[in-house]
Design a protein around this motif. Structure first.
Motif, PDB file in Angstrom:
ATOM      1  N   GLU A  34       0.839  -1.195   0.000  1.00  0.00           N
ATOM      2  CA  GLU A  34       0.000   0.000   0.000  1.00  0.00           C
ATOM      3  C   GLU A  34       0.886   1.262   0.000  1.00  0.00           C
ATOM      4  OE1 GLU A  34      -4.091   0.664   2.320  1.00  0.00           O
ATOM      5  OE2 GLU A  34      -2.354   0.731   3.648  1.00  0.00           O
ATOM      6  N   ARG A  35       1.890   1.284   0.865  1.00  0.00           N
ATOM      7  CA  ARG A  35       2.804   2.433   0.920  1.00  0.00           C
ATOM      8  C   ARG A  35       3.575   2.629  -0.376  1.00  0.00           C
ATOM      9  NH1 ARG A  35       5.395   1.493   6.752  1.00  0.00           N
ATOM     10  NH2 ARG A  35       4.189  -0.354   6.525  1.00  0.00           N
ATOM     11  N   ILE A  36       4.048   1.522  -0.953  1.00  0.00           N
ATOM     12  CA  ILE A  36       4.778   1.620  -2.228  1.00  0.00           C
ATOM     13  C   ILE A  36       3.867   2.178  -3.310  1.00  0.00           C
ATOM     14  CG2 ILE A  36       5.840   0.245  -4.075  1.00  0.00           C
ATOM     15  CD1 ILE A  36       6.945  -1.591  -1.791  1.00  0.00           C
ATOM     16  N   THR A  37       2.648   1.681  -3.364  1.00  0.00           N
ATOM     17  CA  THR A  37       1.687   2.177  -4.363  1.00  0.00           C
ATOM     18  C   THR A  37       1.457   3.677  -4.186  1.00  0.00           C
ATOM     19  OG1 THR A  37       0.583   0.040  -4.513  1.00  0.00           O
ATOM     20  CG2 THR A  37      -0.683   1.966  -5.221  1.00  0.00           C
ATOM     21  N   PHE A  38       1.266   4.118  -2.959  1.00  0.00           N
ATOM     22  CA  PHE A  38       1.005   5.537  -2.705  1.00  0.00           C
ATOM     23  C   PHE A  38       2.249   6.390  -2.978  1.00  0.00           C
ATOM     24  CE2 PHE A  38      -2.344   4.205   0.645  1.00  0.00           C
ATOM     25  CZ  PHE A  38      -3.204   3.818  -0.368  1.00  0.00           C
ATOM     26  N   TRP A  39       3.440   5.816  -2.799  1.00  0.00           N
ATOM     27  CA  TRP A  39       4.674   6.543  -3.082  1.00  0.00           C
ATOM     28  C   TRP A  39       4.783   6.833  -4.584  1.00  0.00           C
ATOM     29  CZ3 TRP A  39       8.438   9.057  -0.636  1.00  0.00           C
ATOM     30  CH2 TRP A  39       9.600   9.346  -1.348  1.00  0.00           C
ATOM     31  N   PHE A  40       4.534   5.793  -5.376  1.00  0.00           N
ATOM     32  CA  PHE A  40       4.649   5.941  -6.832  1.00  0.00           C
ATOM     33  C   PHE A  40       3.409   6.566  -7.468  1.00  0.00           C
ATOM     34  CE2 PHE A  40       7.909   2.667  -6.141  1.00  0.00           C
ATOM     35  CZ  PHE A  40       8.966   3.275  -6.810  1.00  0.00           C
ATOM     36  N   THR A  41       2.273   6.419  -6.805  1.00  0.00           N
ATOM     37  CA  THR A  41       1.018   6.932  -7.356  1.00  0.00           C
ATOM     38  C   THR A  41       0.244   7.623  -6.237  1.00  0.00           C
ATOM     39  OG1 THR A  41       1.030   4.940  -8.742  1.00  0.00           O
ATOM     40  CG2 THR A  41      -0.965   6.296  -8.809  1.00  0.00           C
ATOM     41  N   PRO A  42       0.663   8.819  -5.847  1.00  0.00           N
ATOM     42  CA  PRO A  42       0.028   9.502  -4.718  1.00  0.00           C
ATOM     43  C   PRO A  42      -1.485   9.685  -4.868  1.00  0.00           C
ATOM     44  CG  PRO A  42       2.026  10.647  -5.383  1.00  0.00           C
ATOM     45  CD  PRO A  42       1.773   9.585  -6.410  1.00  0.00           C
ATOM     46  N   ALA A  43      -1.950   9.859  -6.084  1.00  0.00           N
ATOM     47  CA  ALA A  43      -3.382  10.067  -6.286  1.00  0.00           C
ATOM     48  C   ALA A  43      -4.202   8.814  -5.994  1.00  0.00           C
ATOM     49  CB  ALA A  43      -3.646  10.540  -7.713  1.00  0.00           C
ATOM     50  N   ALA A  44      -3.543   7.665  -5.834  1.00  0.00           N
ATOM     51  CA  ALA A  44      -4.254   6.435  -5.505  1.00  0.00           C
ATOM     52  C   ALA A  44      -4.606   6.358  -4.016  1.00  0.00           C
ATOM     53  CB  ALA A  44      -3.410   5.213  -5.882  1.00  0.00           C
ATOM     54  N   ARG A  45      -3.999   7.229  -3.226  1.00  0.00           N
ATOM     55  CA  ARG A  45      -4.272   7.243  -1.783  1.00  0.00           C
ATOM     56  C   ARG A  45      -5.717   7.668  -1.549  1.00  0.00           C
ATOM     57  NH1 ARG A  45      -0.954   7.491   2.613  1.00  0.00           N
ATOM     58  NH2 ARG A  45       0.857   7.829   1.283  1.00  0.00           N
ATOM     59  N   PRO A  46      -6.467   6.971  -0.652  1.00  0.00           N
ATOM     60  CA  PRO A  46      -7.835   7.390  -0.366  1.00  0.00           C
ATOM     61  C   PRO A  46      -7.884   8.850   0.098  1.00  0.00           C
ATOM     62  CG  PRO A  46      -7.396   5.247   0.591  1.00  0.00           C
ATOM     63  CD  PRO A  46      -6.078   5.787   0.082  1.00  0.00           C
ATOM     64  N   THR A  47      -8.900   9.552  -0.300  1.00  0.00           N
ATOM     65  CA  THR A  47      -9.041  10.973   0.008  1.00  0.00           C
ATOM     66  C   THR A  47      -8.871  11.257   1.500  1.00  0.00           C
ATOM     67  OG1 THR A  47     -10.540  11.197  -1.858  1.00  0.00           O
ATOM     68  CG2 THR A  47     -10.582  12.968  -0.228  1.00  0.00           C
ATOM     69  N   GLY A  48      -9.442  10.398   2.333  1.00  0.00           N
ATOM     70  CA  GLY A  48      -9.355  10.603   3.784  1.00  0.00           C
ATOM     71  C   GLY A  48      -7.957  10.448   4.352  1.00  0.00           C
ATOM     72  N   GLN A  49      -7.018   9.928   3.571  1.00  0.00           N
ATOM     73  CA  GLN A  49      -5.631   9.739   4.044  1.00  0.00           C
ATOM     74  C   GLN A  49      -4.661  10.708   3.401  1.00  0.00           C
ATOM     75  OE1 GLN A  49      -4.340   5.677   3.623  1.00  0.00           O
ATOM     76  NE2 GLN A  49      -6.237   4.875   4.434  1.00  0.00           N
ATOM     77  N   ARG A  50      -5.158  11.634   2.607  1.00  0.00           N
ATOM     78  CA  ARG A  50      -4.255  12.591   1.941  1.00  0.00           C
ATOM     79  C   ARG A  50      -3.937  13.748   2.836  1.00  0.00           C
ATOM     80  NH1 ARG A  50      -7.135  12.690  -3.986  1.00  0.00           N
ATOM     81  NH2 ARG A  50      -6.997  10.480  -4.245  1.00  0.00           N
TER      82      ARG A  50
END
Length: 150
Positions: free
Chosen positions: A134-150
């Motif tokens: 999950e962290r790797i995905t959000f690192w490479f694709t920040p927009a994939a992070r759920p809105t509530g976690q941005r």
């Protein structure tokens, strides 16, 4: 809704409390009683059970074996109503012995229905959370992070 939002929320939370209590007592019959007769249950291993009888039988064996002495943690993240007598509940949870884990490793989705004035689980899906992926995905694709976690 046939009840007010707070009453419905309290009823759903009571249902989940009954579920975790039954698990803690290793009471497969009480655990199964929180599900509808025709419930579907998908474990984090991907095992698919259909019907209360299947859920009870499998948990009776699990409580006597690999899940013996475990307790169930369940932290509700969201309750979303899809109609007056249907809601989708998302939670983080896990099994544990001793003290609960500080960061539950699974995510559950429940479809709950109200029948004869009582909430029951009609469908359950349990997914193992892969925090590193999950962290790797959000690192490479920040927009994939759920809105509530941005």
């Amino acid at each position: 809704m046939s009840g007010d939002d707070n009453t419905d929320r309290l009823g759903i939370l009571a249902l989940l409390a009954d579920m975790t209590d039954a698990w803690g007592r290793a009471d497969a019959d009480a655990y199964g009683a929180v599900f509808t007769e025709d419930a579907t249950y998908t474990s984090y291993l991907g095992t698919h059970y259909r019907g209360r009888a299947d859920i009870v039988a499998s948990h009776r064996a699990l409580f006597a074996g690999v899940l013996k002495g475990t307790r169930l943690a369940d932290e509700v993240l969201d309750i979303r109503h899809c109609g007056p007598d249907v809601a989708v509940v998302t939670s983080r949870g896990d099994t544990y012995k001793g003290s609960p884990k500080p960061a539950p490793a699974k995510v559950q989705t429940y479809t709950v229905v109200r029948r004869d004035g009582r909430w029951r689980i009609a469908a359950f899906q349990n997914t193992k959370r892969r925090k590193l992926m999950e962290r790797i995905t959000f690192w490479f694709t920040p927009a994939a992070r759920p809105t509530g976690q941005r």
